[in-house]
Write a protein that holds these residues in place. Structure first.
Motif, mmCIF file in Angstrom:
data_model
loop_
_atom_site.group_PDB
_atom_site.id
_atom_site.type_symbol
_atom_site.label_atom_id
_atom_site.label_comp_id
_atom_site.label_asym_id
_atom_site.label_seq_id
_atom_site.Cartn_x
_atom_site.Cartn_y
_atom_site.Cartn_z
ATOM 1 N N TYR A 1 20.050 11.534 2.346
ATOM 2 C CA TYR A 1 19.606 12.042 3.644
ATOM 3 C C TYR A 1 20.838 12.023 4.550
ATOM 4 O O TYR A 1 21.183 10.987 5.120
ATOM 5 N N CYS B 1 17.557 11.204 -5.219
ATOM 6 C CA CYS B 1 18.785 10.408 -5.195
ATOM 7 C C CYS B 1 18.958 9.690 -3.859
ATOM 8 O O CYS B 1 20.041 9.166 -3.564
ATOM 9 N N SER C 1 21.329 25.550 -2.706
ATOM 10 C CA SER C 1 20.744 24.624 -3.670
ATOM 11 C C SER C 1 21.882 24.097 -4.532
ATOM 12 O O SER C 1 22.462 24.839 -5.329
ATOM 13 N N TRP D 1 22.635 17.848 -7.779
ATOM 14 C CA TRP D 1 22.738 16.402 -7.596
ATOM 15 C C TRP D 1 23.106 15.945 -6.189
ATOM 16 O O TRP D 1 22.441 15.083 -5.627
ATOM 17 N N SER D 2 24.172 16.482 -5.621
ATOM 18 C CA SER D 2 24.651 15.956 -4.339
ATOM 19 C C SER D 2 25.261 17.076 -3.503
ATOM 20 O O SER D 2 25.529 18.165 -4.005
ATOM 21 N N SER E 1 21.844 17.573 4.505
ATOM 22 C CA SER E 1 21.526 17.609 3.079
ATOM 23 C C SER E 1 20.420 16.616 2.752
ATOM 24 O O SER E 1 20.438 15.480 3.241
ATOM 25 N N GLU F 1 18.142 15.198 -0.690
ATOM 26 C CA GLU F 1 17.768 15.134 -2.097
ATOM 27 C C GLU F 1 17.006 13.822 -2.285
ATOM 28 O O GLU F 1 17.608 12.768 -2.524
ATOM 29 N N ASN G 1 19.023 17.418 -10.511
ATOM 30 C CA ASN G 1 18.251 17.331 -9.279
ATOM 31 C C ASN G 1 18.848 18.272 -8.246
ATOM 32 O O ASN G 1 20.067 18.416 -8.161
ATOM 33 N N VAL G 2 17.992 18.902 -7.464
ATOM 34 C CA VAL G 2 18.460 19.875 -6.482
ATOM 35 C C VAL G 2 18.645 19.215 -5.120
ATOM 36 O O VAL G 2 17.718 18.610 -4.577
ATOM 37 N N CYS G 3 19.834 19.323 -4.597
ATOM 38 C CA CYS G 3 20.136 18.847 -3.252
ATOM 39 C C CYS G 3 20.107 20.061 -2.329
ATOM 40 O O CYS G 3 20.802 21.052 -2.565
ATOM 41 N N CYS G 4 19.300 19.988 -1.303
ATOM 42 C CA CYS G 4 19.160 21.108 -0.370
ATOM 43 C C CYS G 4 20.162 20.952 0.780
ATOM 44 O O CYS G 4 20.005 20.066 1.622
ATOM 45 N N ASP G 5 21.171 21.788 0.776
ATOM 46 C CA ASP G 5 22.203 21.770 1.813
ATOM 47 C C ASP G 5 21.971 22.912 2.801
ATOM 48 O O ASP G 5 21.811 24.063 2.401
#
Length: 204
Positions: free
Chosen positions: A110, A107, A77, A80-81, A102, A104, A3-7
């Motif tokens: 937020y 998961c 990108s 996961w986290s 961040s 995702e 899963n992509v976590c957007c930071d």
């Protein structure tokens, strides 16, 4: 595929622009945007700067970077986290401070570490299952609200939902009103700080 976590990360300094210059120079040297994502891996900066990587997760690709007068913005990108500890290591290596937001959804991540709201003012964001859902006012959700829309205060959030027919004065009551609407309110928190309650910014 993870899963992509957007930071999104802002590195900044209130007194030392030279440190920002050094970071930007190294980013431009180590991060290359092209079809080969490995050339934009956040790990490349660590290798160039020889920042210790023991215990760090570096599974992230820089997808955007921007040099501003008083800060540097990175969008990453991550797998996961959030790569919070990696960003902390970068800030330490260059003598900078940083703020991170961040997201995702898969998961339920937020996170917003910007207690001042200077870089990331968002306190809430919403997810919407059906934007054509008819609200109590008789209009579809999409006329007043978009999936992923964010709000910087309780009052802003309540005002938006009041226009859709969901009048509430607390988040708890609003969540009850939205139970059958397919709309979920997500509260940004900061698990990296003692101020990780829903109203952390008010107490900061």
């Amino acid at each position: 595929m993870a899963n992509v976590c957007c930071d999104d990360i802002y590195f900044y300094s209130e007194s030392d622009s030279g440190s920002l210059d050094a970071l930007w120079e190294d980013l431009e040297t180590s991060i290359i945007f092209c079809l080969d994502e490995n050339l934009a891996a956040i790990e490349n900066l660590f290798l160039l700067k020889e920042i210790p990587t023991d215990g760090l997760s570096l599974r992230g690709t820089v997808i955007y970077m921007e040099r501003n007068k008083e800060n540097i913005l990175l969008s990453v990108s991550a797998a996961w986290s959030p790569l919070y500890n990696a960003y902390y290591a970068i800030a330490e290596a260059y003598g900078l401070s940083f703020a991170m937001q961040s997201i995702e959804p898969g998961c339920e991540i937020y996170i917003n570490t910007d207690h001042s709201g200077t870089y990331f003012p968002d306190q809430y964001t919403v997810s919407v299952e059906d934007e054509d859902y008819t609200t109590p006012t008789g209009i579809p959700v999409k006329e007043k609200l978009e999936c992923g829309e964010s709000f910087s205060s309780d009052s802003e959030l309540f005002q938006c939902f009041a226009q859709l027919g969901y009048k509430a004065e607390t988040i708890e009551k609003l969540n009850i009103l939205l139970e059958d609407a397919g709309i979920t309110i997500h509260t940004f928190t900061d698990p990296y700080s003692d101020h990780n309650s829903p109203d952390w910014r008010k107490n900061a």
